[in-house]
Design an enzyme around this catalytic site. Structure first.
Site, short mmCIF file in Angstrom:
data_model
loop_
_atom_site.label_atom_id
_atom_site.label_comp_id
_atom_site.label_asym_id
_atom_site.label_seq_id
_atom_site.Cartn_x
_atom_site.Cartn_y
_atom_site.Cartn_z
N LYS A 1 0.65 -1.28 -0.07
CA LYS A 1 -0.43 0.34 -0.05
C LYS A 1 0.50 1.14 -0.30
O LYS A 1 2.42 0.77 0.46
CB LYS A 1 -0.86 -0.01 1.64
CG LYS A 1 -2.12 -0.37 0.63
CD LYS A 1 -3.16 -0.86 2.70
CE LYS A 1 -3.74 -1.68 2.66
NZ LYS A 1 -5.33 -1.44 1.61
N ARG B 1 -10.64 -11.33 2.19
CA ARG B 1 -11.40 -12.79 1.08
C ARG B 1 -10.26 -13.95 0.97
O ARG B 1 -11.13 -14.96 1.34
CB ARG B 1 -11.60 -12.02 0.09
CG ARG B 1 -10.98 -11.77 -0.98
CD ARG B 1 -11.27 -10.89 -2.68
NE ARG B 1 -10.89 -9.79 -2.55
CZ ARG B 1 -11.50 -8.75 -3.15
NH1 ARG B 1 -12.02 -9.31 -4.57
NH2 ARG B 1 -11.64 -7.39 -2.69
N1 BES Z 1 -8.17 -3.85 4.35
C1 BES Z 1 -8.49 -2.94 2.90
C2 BES Z 1 -9.83 -3.12 2.78
C3 BES Z 1 -9.79 -1.28 2.76
C4 BES Z 1 -9.44 0.24 2.13
C5 BES Z 1 -10.36 -1.10 4.67
C6 BES Z 1 -9.33 1.34 3.13
C7 BES Z 1 -10.47 0.19 4.83
C8 BES Z 1 -10.64 1.61 3.90
C9 BES Z 1 -8.56 -4.42 2.37
O1 BES Z 1 -7.78 -5.31 2.45
C10 BES Z 1 -7.64 -3.80 0.65
O2 BES Z 1 -6.84 -3.36 0.52
N2 BES Z 1 -8.29 -3.90 0.09
C11 BES Z 1 -8.25 -3.79 -1.75
C12 BES Z 1 -8.64 -4.59 -2.33
C13 BES Z 1 -8.58 -3.90 -3.79
C14 BES Z 1 -6.87 -4.46 -3.85
C15 BES Z 1 -9.07 -5.44 -5.08
C16 BES Z 1 -8.96 -1.91 -1.98
O3 BES Z 1 -10.06 -1.84 -1.74
O4 BES Z 1 -8.65 -0.99 -2.72
MN MN Z 2 -5.60 -5.40 2.03
#
Ligand code: BES
Ligand code: MN
Ligand code: ZN
Length: 499
Positions: A279, A353
């Site tokens: 990230k 997931r």
């Molecule tokens: N934990 C994150 C989702 C999230 C993002 C929660 C912002 C709270 C605030 C999750 O694991 C994630 O990183 N999801 C990705 C999925 C994508 C790579 C398909 C996302 O939402 O960017």
């Molecule tokens: Mn994630």
């Protein structure tokens, strides 16, 4: 905090402070009028002179008002009477509790609970008042070396109801509100902890302590047992971390032995760096909240036990840390999930997931009445719904309706999104049964579509709490959501059971 219920006239209360409401512009609520009569127009005089307008959340503290028994009277602004609804009621109660806590007295007697709120009965008003009070007084200072103590903290709050005939209902609501508030504080305390403290091992320890306190059965599976079960999707997420993964199963048996259980599954990523699909740096600290789903289902178990609900409820919590490391899963790696389906991990940041799918397969063994998973799953959900409602997707419409209703009742609302088959094709992989991402469009829905492939054997609903579980910015911290929604779902089920 100690809470109690009472019915009686405001001018006769021998208490450190009596709290009554004032509508805009300068209109006395009914309890305020009673005080004013006893005080020979003292309050209406003040208002006429312009000391208070009645703006929502404003306060005015008065001492030793003639003709009344309390040491103080606190006037709380309610805003326009026509616009006094759920949020306004909560704001007024919060303003009252905040001011009481900053005022010298040990106790307060609050008449705001007598105010009519459209379509909300006394049970709702009392439950919300307890929750708002606990939320207002909540502090997380465990990690501070110097705590800023309140000089003479508030110890006791009394909520008033208009009629003696309402006392019994109000007492029951007080117990429920208190149980829910305790659950919310439990969730907040876990979720607010940093990732270096709240690891999967720590989460398992806290779940065990909570289970022991409330007489729940608890099992914690380690890596070896997960390997034996074939949870390779879950294990793939843990591979980059030095923290061992844990799989927590807690059981509350309040129902008959053969009542089918409600299974609550919570995402427990104690820190989500994204893994190799790292990230960006800004706000990455907030990914310590990525175990909010886990904390919320454990907290709901606590609330269920405190309310002694006549139900069987099982919490299933897969918990891992998502880190990049020499052993970490690479984009393109293919794993076999516990269900036997294979997954091409195209993005290691779509890890929620991956741990949930194995937990959902594991849930089959309980022959569940229904399964509800709770997860900070997608950033797309924050874009779609903001921080107001949680995303809800389900393979059974009646279950979705029950959850929407529970969210409305607990004032912790959700909004349904479609789970149409048409979205499933976005998960196609050239090399495995599916990919773990579905591209930019409808990110919340394709995440739920992924999960739906592991929930075919039972009624299932999914709550995406990415936007609702915590606040960013100045007020950064866990919100305790969706504990009220889940608790009200269980309360409704328990009510149906007894009827
Ligand atoms: N934990 C994150 C989702 C999230 C993002 C929660 C912002 C709270 C605030 C999750 O694991 C994630 O990183 N999801 C990705 C999925 C994508 C790579 C398909 C996302 O939402 O960017
Ligand atoms: Mn994630
Ligand atoms: Zn995550």
């Amino acid at each position: 905090m100690e809470f109690s219920i009472k019915s009686g006239s405001p001018e006769k209360q021998r208490t450190a402070c009596v709290v009554v409401g004032i509508f805009e512009s300068r209109k006395l609520s009914l309890p305020a009028e009673l005080l004013d009569n006893a005080a020979r127009g003292y309050l209406s005089d003040l208002l006429r002179r312009g000391d208070m307008e009645g703006k929502l959340g404003s306060t005015l503290l008065l001492h030793k008002v003639p003709g009344t028994e309390a040491e103080r009277i606190l006037l709380v602004g309610l805003g326009k009477e026509r616009e006094f609804r759920e949020n306004e009621y909560r704001t007024a109660v919060a303003a009252a509790v905040r001011t009481l806590n900053e005022t010298g007295g040990f106790d307060g007697t609050i008449y705001l609970t007598e105010l009519p709120v459209k379509k909300r009965d006394v049970a709702w008003r009392i439950r919300q008042a307890v929750q708002v009070a606990e939320e207002t007084l909540y502090r997380f200072d465990q990690m501070k070396s110097k705590k800023d103590d309140v000089r003479r903290p508030l110890r006791k709050l009394t909520f008033c109801v208009e009629r003696r005939t309402e006392l019994a209902v109000a007492e029951k609501s007080l117990t429920e509100g208190h149980a829910i508030a305790s659950g919310m504080s439990f969730m907040k305390n876990l979720a607010n902890l940093p990732g270096n403290v709240c690891t999967p091992t720590y989460l398992a320890e806290q779940a065990t302590a909570m289970a022991q306190e409330h007489g729940l059965q608890i099992d914690v599976l380690g890596r070896a047992e997960m390997e034996q079960l074939g949870m390779h999707s879950l294990l793939a997420v843990a591979k980059g971390s030095h923290q061992p993964p844990q799989f927590i199963v807690a059981k509350y048996q309040g129902g008959k032995t053969d009542d089918k259980p409600i299974v609550l599954v919570g995402k427990g990523v104690t820190f989500d760096t994204g893994g190799i699909s790292l990230k960006p740096a800004p706000e990455m600290d907030e990914m310590k909240f990525d175990m909010s789903g886990a904390a919320s289902v454990l907290a709901t178990m606590k609330a269920a036990a405190l309310m002694k609900l006549p139900l069987n409820v099982i919490a299933v919590v897969p918990t891992v840390e998502n880190m990049p490391g020499g052993g970490a899963t690479r984009p393109g790696d293919i794993v076999t999930s516990m269900s036997g389906q294979t997954v091409e991990i195209l993005n290691t940041d779509a890890e929620g997931r991956l741990i949930l799918c194995d937990a959902l397969t594991y849930a089959e063994r309980f022959d569940p009445d229904c399964v509800i998973d709770v997860a900070t799953l997608t950033g797309a959900c924050v874009i779609a719904l903001g921080h107001v409602v949680s995303g809800l997707l389900a393979n059974t419409d009646s279950l979705a309706r029950e959850l929407l209703e529970a969210g409305h009742e607990g004032w912790d609302r959700a909004w349904q999104m479609p789970l149409f088959d048409d979205y499933q094709e976005q998960l196609k992989s050239n090399f495995a049964d599916m990919g773990n991402i579905g591209g930019r469009p409808a990110g919340t829905i394709t995440a739920a579509c992924f999960l739906s492939r592991f929930t075919k054997k039972y009624d299932w609903a999914h709550l995406d709490i990415a936007g609702t579980a915590y606040r960013s910015g100045k007020e950064k911290g866990s919100t305790g959501r969706p504990v009220p929604l889940l608790a009200h779902f269980l309360l409704a089920r328990a009510g149906a059971q007894q009827a």
